[in-house]
Design an enzyme around this catalytic site. Structure first.
Site, PDB file in Angstrom:
ATOM      1  N   SER A  65       0.873  -1.257  -0.053  1.00  0.00           N
ATOM      2  CA  SER A  65       0.077   0.221  -0.207  1.00  0.00           C
ATOM      3  C   SER A  65       1.024   1.159  -0.092  1.00  0.00           C
ATOM      4  O   SER A  65       1.749   1.601   0.627  1.00  0.00           O
ATOM      5  CB  SER A  65      -1.121   0.065   1.346  1.00  0.00           C
ATOM      6  OG  SER A  65      -1.619   0.807   1.514  1.00  0.00           O
ATOM      7  N   GLY A  66       0.821   2.213  -0.779  1.00  0.00           N
ATOM      8  CA  GLY A  66       1.385   3.244  -1.431  1.00  0.00           C
ATOM      9  C   GLY A  66       2.596   2.981  -1.739  1.00  0.00           C
ATOM     10  O   GLY A  66       3.410   4.312  -2.403  1.00  0.00           O
ATOM     11  N   THR A  94      -1.564   2.999  -8.172  1.00  0.00           N
ATOM     12  CA  THR A  94      -2.902   3.670  -8.652  1.00  0.00           C
ATOM     13  C   THR A  94      -1.909   4.474  -9.273  1.00  0.00           C
ATOM     14  O   THR A  94      -2.590   4.403 -10.669  1.00  0.00           O
ATOM     15  CB  THR A  94      -3.196   4.027  -7.550  1.00  0.00           C
ATOM     16  OG1 THR A  94      -3.658   2.769  -6.560  1.00  0.00           O
ATOM     17  CG2 THR A  94      -5.272   4.855  -7.817  1.00  0.00           C
ATOM     18  N   ASN A 125      -0.947   5.144   3.211  1.00  0.00           N
ATOM     19  CA  ASN A 125      -1.924   5.752   1.669  1.00  0.00           C
ATOM     20  C   ASN A 125      -2.692   6.842   1.855  1.00  0.00           C
ATOM     21  O   ASN A 125      -3.911   6.088   2.506  1.00  0.00           O
ATOM     22  CB  ASN A 125      -1.857   5.194   0.796  1.00  0.00           C
ATOM     23  CG  ASN A 125      -1.601   5.583  -0.310  1.00  0.00           C
ATOM     24  OD1 ASN A 125      -1.603   7.033  -1.120  1.00  0.00           O
ATOM     25  ND2 ASN A 125      -1.378   4.830  -1.603  1.00  0.00           N
ATOM     26  N   SER A 148      -5.287   5.713  -1.140  1.00  0.00           N
ATOM     27  CA  SER A 148      -5.124   3.771  -1.008  1.00  0.00           C
ATOM     28  C   SER A 148      -6.910   3.528  -1.274  1.00  0.00           C
ATOM     29  O   SER A 148      -7.758   3.962  -1.163  1.00  0.00           O
ATOM     30  CB  SER A 148      -5.291   3.753   0.747  1.00  0.00           C
ATOM     31  OG  SER A 148      -4.755   2.108   0.553  1.00  0.00           O
ATOM     32  N   SER A 149      -5.861   2.334  -2.518  1.00  0.00           N
ATOM     33  CA  SER A 149      -6.777   2.063  -3.345  1.00  0.00           C
ATOM     34  C   SER A 149      -8.053   1.183  -2.085  1.00  0.00           C
ATOM     35  O   SER A 149      -6.923   0.319  -1.909  1.00  0.00           O
ATOM     36  CB  SER A 149      -6.531   1.476  -4.275  1.00  0.00           C
ATOM     37  OG  SER A 149      -5.875   1.889  -5.084  1.00  0.00           O
ATOM     38  N   GLY A 200      -3.014  -2.779  -1.960  1.00  0.00           N
ATOM     39  CA  GLY A 200      -1.712  -3.459  -1.656  1.00  0.00           C
ATOM     40  C   GLY A 200      -1.129  -4.393  -0.255  1.00  0.00           C
ATOM     41  O   GLY A 200      -2.574  -4.173   0.173  1.00  0.00           O
ATOM     42  N   GLU A 258      -1.154  -4.775   3.534  1.00  0.00           N
ATOM     43  CA  GLU A 258      -0.786  -3.972   3.894  1.00  0.00           C
ATOM     44  C   GLU A 258      -0.906  -4.634   5.742  1.00  0.00           C
ATOM     45  O   GLU A 258      -1.662  -5.361   5.995  1.00  0.00           O
ATOM     46  CB  GLU A 258      -2.182  -3.053   4.366  1.00  0.00           C
ATOM     47  CG  GLU A 258      -2.898  -4.206   4.220  1.00  0.00           C
ATOM     48  CD  GLU A 258      -4.722  -2.200   3.785  1.00  0.00           C
ATOM     49  OE1 GLU A 258      -3.925  -1.154   3.013  1.00  0.00           O
ATOM     50  OE2 GLU A 258      -5.499  -2.630   4.077  1.00  0.00           O
TER      51      GLU A 258
HETATM   52  N1  LIG Z   1       5.351   7.877  -9.916  1.00  0.00           N
HETATM   53  C1  LIG Z   1       4.968   8.578  -8.691  1.00  0.00           C
HETATM   54  N2  LIG Z   1       5.519  10.034  -8.642  1.00  0.00           N
HETATM   55  C2  LIG Z   1       5.124  11.499  -7.432  1.00  0.00           C
HETATM   56  N3  LIG Z   1       4.087  10.933  -6.664  1.00  0.00           N
HETATM   57  C3  LIG Z   1       3.768   9.092  -6.664  1.00  0.00           C
HETATM   58  C4  LIG Z   1       4.094   8.490  -7.820  1.00  0.00           C
HETATM   59  N4  LIG Z   1       3.879   7.263  -7.060  1.00  0.00           N
HETATM   60  C5  LIG Z   1       2.985   7.307  -6.190  1.00  0.00           C
HETATM   61  N5  LIG Z   1       3.198   8.655  -5.760  1.00  0.00           N
HETATM   62  C6  LIG Z   1       3.280   9.230  -4.399  1.00  0.00           C
HETATM   63  O1  LIG Z   1       2.336   8.221  -4.065  1.00  0.00           O
HETATM   64  C7  LIG Z   1       1.337   7.993  -3.370  1.00  0.00           C
HETATM   65  C8  LIG Z   1       0.699   6.812  -3.015  1.00  0.00           C
HETATM   66  O2  LIG Z   1       0.219   6.359  -4.437  1.00  0.00           O
HETATM   67  P1  LIG Z   1      -0.225   5.331  -4.582  1.00  0.00           P
HETATM   68  O3  LIG Z   1      -1.725   5.631  -4.650  1.00  0.00           O
HETATM   69  O4  LIG Z   1      -0.237   5.036  -5.511  1.00  0.00           O
HETATM   70  O5  LIG Z   1       0.246   4.082  -4.097  1.00  0.00           O
HETATM   71  P2  LIG Z   1      -0.831   2.354  -4.455  1.00  0.00           P
HETATM   72  O6  LIG Z   1       0.026   1.087  -4.306  1.00  0.00           O
HETATM   73  O7  LIG Z   1      -1.928   2.793  -5.534  1.00  0.00           O
HETATM   74  O8  LIG Z   1      -1.493   1.987  -2.718  1.00  0.00           O
HETATM   75  P3  LIG Z   1      -2.719   1.829  -2.215  1.00  0.00           P
HETATM   76  O9  LIG Z   1      -2.718  -0.032  -2.287  1.00  0.00           O
HETATM   77  O10 LIG Z   1      -2.855   1.469  -0.936  1.00  0.00           O
HETATM   78  O11 LIG Z   1      -3.753   1.852  -3.149  1.00  0.00           O
HETATM   79  C9  LIG Z   1       0.091   9.463  -4.461  1.00  0.00           C
HETATM   80  O12 LIG Z   1      -0.501   9.830  -3.982  1.00  0.00           O
HETATM   81  C10 LIG Z   1       1.421  10.404  -4.448  1.00  0.00           C
HETATM   82  O13 LIG Z   1       1.336  11.115  -4.124  1.00  0.00           O
HETATM   83 MG   LIG Z   2      -4.192   2.138  -5.281  1.00  0.00          MG
END
Ligand SMILES: Nc1ncnc2c1ncn2[C@@H]1O[C@H](COP(=O)(O)OP(=O)(O)OP(=O)(O)O)[C@@H](O)[C@H]1O
Ligand SMILES: [Mg+2]
Length: 1006
Positions: free
Chosen positions: A123-124, A128, A173, A176-177, A405, A407
């Site tokens: 997660s994070g 996404t 996050n 977070s999805s 992800g 968690e």
């Molecule tokens: N490539 C990137 N460039 C800049 N910031 C990023 C990037 N990837 C992620 N982030 C930052 O990290 C945060 C978390 O990313 P994201 O929501 O994609 O996580 P996730 O893997 O989908 O988590 P979850 O499993 O909780 O959904 C985003 O809101 C963004 O602020």
């Molecule tokens: Mg996500």
């Protein structure tokens, strides 16, 4: 690596390739496969760190992309970046998500195989974000479909809506999805996106009614309260303050600095319109969102019999309106439970706890079903409108998997269990598709191979999902069995059944040391990604997901169109017990795995650099942990120990055959032999490749990279040849067209000229014929046959006349006129002469006129009569032949006032002896005076002058007669005779006969 010159053109190309490779590896190595010490985890982490420090967040392990969340905007997703990664070889550019995107897309187009990009990480970690960037890449770089260009917008705009309803701030996050998402993008045969479909997985609906400390409910609630218009909020009966809603205050964290709910709401509102929501549908949807908030504020109080009663009438009122249900029915449903026993319906009142449970269950059901409806609605909007057209059948699909992800929280419940199980499954799939299958492939291909040990998490998957013995089966059993089943009995059952499993632990099963870290109501799973301790509290309830019957009935009666679609009446009559949540989830995951297995996979492995969501912080412990559980080291070892690249002989030969003269353009033998010839020609060393049964295996990416570069060079030259041939053909066609046109114009022009000439000749022939005919008949009276000739002769005489006119008055020439013009010619001639004379006369001076007049007189007198007259004509008359000084003054005196009009010296012949004597002859107005020196010798008045005679000869002799007296040459004398004879020269003498003999030269023969 050695290449023959013919394959690469020259050694220079090789040097360029190699220097490019070094340049690309400027910061650490961009592909872990190239890591010197590839077995060392420290070296692996160090490489990640060095790159992360330079903001190089992407690194490859072969085709797998490792991405480290930078937690800052690196400006690496612009349109220019997209362009840079389009159509280039994977190894030619620095690692990037777009390189993966482009490779996948090209494989989809060229091989026409469905593809799937699996994005995993905890997660994070950035899953996404990566999914959104991929979608953006496809939306912006793929060609637009011929029809339904809006699909691209819809694909993009489905994201903010789904995130608003399905994402929330967690401790891990801020976005977070809280649901799993698998999205298919459909491309037509031209590579344009024409449709899409989303599969969603198990929304964490417990979040609707409860959030851990520091977490939030789903974004949409806060967005609506912050960004909704006053009017909307009033209609929905909402206050602009999250603190007023019990469902929003549990985590005590309504405001988050990284989230701007107000602007996000605007985005969501706009996106709803793009994905085909009507205003009414938006209103219905918002009514449901608001009703969940109102539900949370429904309070109960116990009456005397401890039965729950609704105390918040106002909320109830809003609820009935927003959900369009009967107020009384809803009130009853919230406080009573309907039981059907022996065909009879019984209403049993609920106590306070039960009522609160029923209320929360309703809120969760309403929200989660609305979410499912929303996904369905989006799918309808993304569905290609052309599904029936033939081109639709040839579509290929690109899947994007963005699931919640792995968690671990302080308190982990049923939801974390499901989420982590899901990640376990995907890791299993990853292992299946990469490590295991890779090693199996070597065996199948008969490649000598040292197996690499890796952790296979199948054992954990089995622990969770196995039939009868797995945790889910045991949970289901507890849920379904009659009797008093509780979460704790479930735990006991678990302990009984799986107590020997190495990845399972409970308080009871643990040893002394670990027991302390486990509560009595907890069990621990040793996941591939680490230990997670789950509290069993709520497992049964959540798995059962019960909604009391009367609540369902109430919702089925709802007039809200969305609700009536979410709660179907058929559900009420269905006697079959629905599948439990865990089983449903398990089934949907199996389906997902099937879907993914049917596609060509690509992987993005996301890593979270720190727990504080801070940019630039590289938490080594955290990262090492992720590297470990994601199996990246094993992945690398397999890659390195094995071969970086493999390809079916047919495909390899097809791609690179142009690099070898023997295989180009076609290879007649077996593909395997062709590849052998090809790699020998390319100079592959034996350690660089192996020939399997059906595939060639190339050990190092460098080898492939160089081959790719060689292909690129070759392609350029092939392209140049094709271009040249095409240009030649094109210009030849053009030239031939021009030539044809030129010939056409020329022939037309020649024709025109020829026709003109022919017309002229015809005219000339006719004219000549007419002239000849006219000439023949020229003497005949005018008739049509000779009219032309006569006219021609006439006009040409008149036209030529101008040039043949006499030059002066003395010129007597004149062209001969044709007979018909004789008269006219004569008139013209006269006119002409008169005109010349007139002009001449006008131009002469008075002196000259006088001369001429005198000449005319002389002419009258002498012309034709005197021999030497013609000689005198050119000589001008002068007024005197003696100057005044030559005449004696005495003579002048003697003449007195009488003027001398003419004076001339003369020789006077005496009549007697004809003696010549010099005298002067003077003419006055009245007389002729003969002067000898200073003396007037003789004066003859004109009155006495009877005549003046001259001979016809050229003798210059003049006789003046006065009476009978003849004076020779101006002297007084007596009668005598003069004999004139012609001779050769003038001689005046006295002849013997006493006559004056004059011999005069003959000047004019008469
Ligand atoms: N490539 C990137 N460039 C800049 N910031 C990023 C990037 N990837 C992620 N982030 C930052 O990290 C945060 C978390 O990313 P994201 O929501 O994609 O996580 P996730 O893997 O989908 O988590 P979850 O499993 O909780 O959904 C985003 O809101 C963004 O602020
Ligand atoms: Mg996500």
């Amino acid at each position: 690596m050695r290449y023959r010159a013919s394959a690469l053109g020259s050694d220079g190309v090789r040097v360029t390739m190699e220097s490019a490779l070094t340049a690309r590896d400027r910061v650490g190595v961009q592909d872990f496969v190239l890591l010197e010490n590839f077995t060392s985890e420290a070296a692996f982490i160090e490489n990640l760190r060095r790159r992360f420090r330079e903001n190089l967040i992407y690194t490859y392990i072969g085709p797998v992309l490792v991405s480290v969340n930078p937690y800052r905007d690196l400006q690496i997703y612009s349109r220019q970046h997209m362009e840079r990664y389009r159509g280039v070889s994977f190894y030619e550019v620095p690692p990037h998500l777009f390189a993966v995107a482009d490779t996948v897309y090209r494989a989809l187009r060229t091989e026409r195989r469905d593809q799937a990009v699996m994005i995993s990480g905890e997660s994070g970690a950035g899953k996404t974000e990566a999914t959104k960037r991929l979608l953006q890449f496809y939306a912006e770089t793929c060609p637009a479909p011929e029809r339904g260009g809006a699909v691209r917008d819809r694909l993009l705009q489905s994201n903010p809506v789904l995130e608003a309803f399905g994402n929330a701030k967690t401790l891990r996050n801020d976005n977070s999805s809280r649901f799993g998402k698998y999205m298919d993008v459909q491309f037509d045969f031209k590579g344009a996106p024409v449709g899409g479909h989303i599969l969603s997985y198990l929304l964490e609906k417990s979040r609707v009614v409860h959030q851990n400390h520091g977490e939030r409910n789903f974004h949409v609630f806060y967005q609506l309260l912050e960004g909704g218009e006053e009017e909307t909020l009033r209609r929905l009966g909402l206050e602009r303050n999250p603190q007023s809603y019990l469902y929003l205050v549990k985590g005590q964290c309504a405001k988050v600095s990284s989230i701007n709910d107000k602007s996000d709401w605007k985005v969501v509102r706009k996106a709803l319109t793009v994905i085909d929501f009507t205003e009414d549908e938006v209103e219905d949807l918002l009514s449901i969102v608001a009703s969940v908030l109102h539900l949370g504020n429904i309070h109960f109080a116990a009456d005397e019999e401890s039965n729950a009663q609704v105390t918040t009438e106002n909320q109830l009122k809003y609820l009935t309106r927003l959900l369009s249900v009967e107020g009384s029915t809803l009130r009853e449903a919230l406080t009573h439970r309907k039981i059907i026993a022996k065909g009879e319906e019984l209403l049993s009142p609920l106590n306070l706890e039960q009522a609160a449970y029923a209320r929360d269950a309703l809120a969760k059901a309403v929200y989660s079903r609305t979410f499912t409806w929303l996904v369905g609605k989006i799918n309808r909007s993304l569905a290609s409108k052309d599904a029936e057209s033939p081109s639709w059948r040839s579509t290929t699909v690109l899947g994007l998997l963005d699931i919640y992800g792995f968690e671990v929280f302080q308190h982990n419940s049923f939801e974390q269990f499901c989420i982590n199980y899901c990640n376990e499954k995907l890791q299993q799939l990853f292992i299946e598709l990469t490590l295991k299958s890779e090693q199996e492939e070597y065996e199948a291909e008969g490649i000598a191979w040292e197996p690499v040990q890796y952790f296979n998490n199948k054992i954990i998957c089995d622990l969770v999902e196995e039939k009868f013995k797995g945790i889910i089966s045991i949970l289901d059993e507890e849920c379904l069995r009659p009797g008093e089943a509780t979460d704790l009995t479930f735990l006991e059952k678990l302990e009984d059944t799986v107590k020997h499993h190495p990845h399972f632990l409970t308080h009871k099963l643990a040893d002394q040391r670990t027991r302390k870290s486990l509560g009595r109501g907890e069990f621990r799973l040793l996941h591939y990604a680490g230990e997670v301790t789950y509290s069993v509290t709520g497992f049964l309830d959540k798995n059962n997901d019960l909604l009391f019957r009367n609540l369902k009935e109430t919702m089925c009666s709802s007039k809200n169109p969305i609700m009536s679609q979410c709660f179907d009446r058929s559900e009420l009559s269905d006697k079959k017990r629905p599948e439990t949540v865990a089983t449903q989830f398990k089934m949907s995951l199996l389906q997902l795995v099937e879907i993914l297995q049917s596609k060509e996979p690509a992987y993005v492995r996301c890593i979270k650099p720190n727990d504080a969501k801070q940019p630039g912080r590289f938490d080594e412990v955290l990262i090492r942990h992720q590297v470990k559980y994601l199996g990246l080291m094993e992945n690398l070892r397999v890659r390195r120990a094995g071969f970086a690249y493999r390809r079916k002989y047919e495909a390899f030969l097809q791609r690179y055959k142009s690099l070898c003269p023997e295989t180009w353009p076609t290879w007649a033998g077996r593909p395997q032999d062709g590849v052998a010839v090809l790699v020998r020609h390319l100079g592959y060393k034996p350690e660089e490749y192996k020939m399997g049964r059906t595939k060639i295996f190339i050990r190092f990416p460098k080898t492939l990279f160089a081959t790719e570069d060689a292909l690129e060079v070759r392609r350029q030259s092939l392209a140049t040849k094709i271009q040249a041939a095409w240009r030649g053909f094109h210009w030849r066609q053009k030239f031939l067209r021009v030539k044809r046109s030129a010939i056409c114009i020329q022939s037309w022009w020649r024709g025109t000229l020829g026709r003109r000439k022919a017309t002229k000749r015809k005219w000339a022939a006719q004219t000549i014929r007419r002239l000849i005919r006219g000439f023949i008949l020229r003497h005949a009276p005018r008739c049509p046959e000779n009219a032309f000739f006569l006219d021609h002769v006439r006009t040409s005489f008149l036209l030529n006349l101008r040039r043949q006119l006499p030059r002066n008055v003395l010129d007597t020439s004149w062209p001969t006129p044709p007979p018909a013009l004789r008269e006219a010619s004569e008139l013209l001639r006269e006119l002409c002469i008169k005109n010349m004379v007139w002009k001449y006369c006008r131009s002469i001076s008075p002196e000259w006129k006088q001369q001429l007049q005198q000449k005319a007189v002389a002419s009258e007198i002498f012309k034709g009569k005197k021999d030497n007259y013609p000689q005198s004509v050119p000589r001008l008359f002068i007024s005197t032949r003696l100057g005044a000084d030559e005449i004696s003054s005495r003579v002048l005196q003697a003449l007195g006032s009488e003027p001398i009009q003419y004076a001339v010296p003369v020789v006077k012949y005496d009549r007697k002896g004809y003696k010549p004597r010099s005298r002067q002859l003077l003419l006055t107005p009245n007389a002729v005076v003969i002067v000898e020196d200073a003396k007037v010798k003789q004066r003859i008045d004109y009155a006495n002058l009877t005549g003046i005679s001259v001979s016809s000869l050229s003798d210059s002799l003049c006789l003046c007669r006065c009476g009978d007296i003849i004076t020779f040459a101006g002297g007084p004398g007596r009668d005598g005779t003069i004999d004139f004879t012609p001779g050769s020269e003038l001689l005046i003498t006295k002849a013997k006969n006493g006559h004056l003999a004059v011999v005069a030269p003959r000047l004019n023969s008469r």
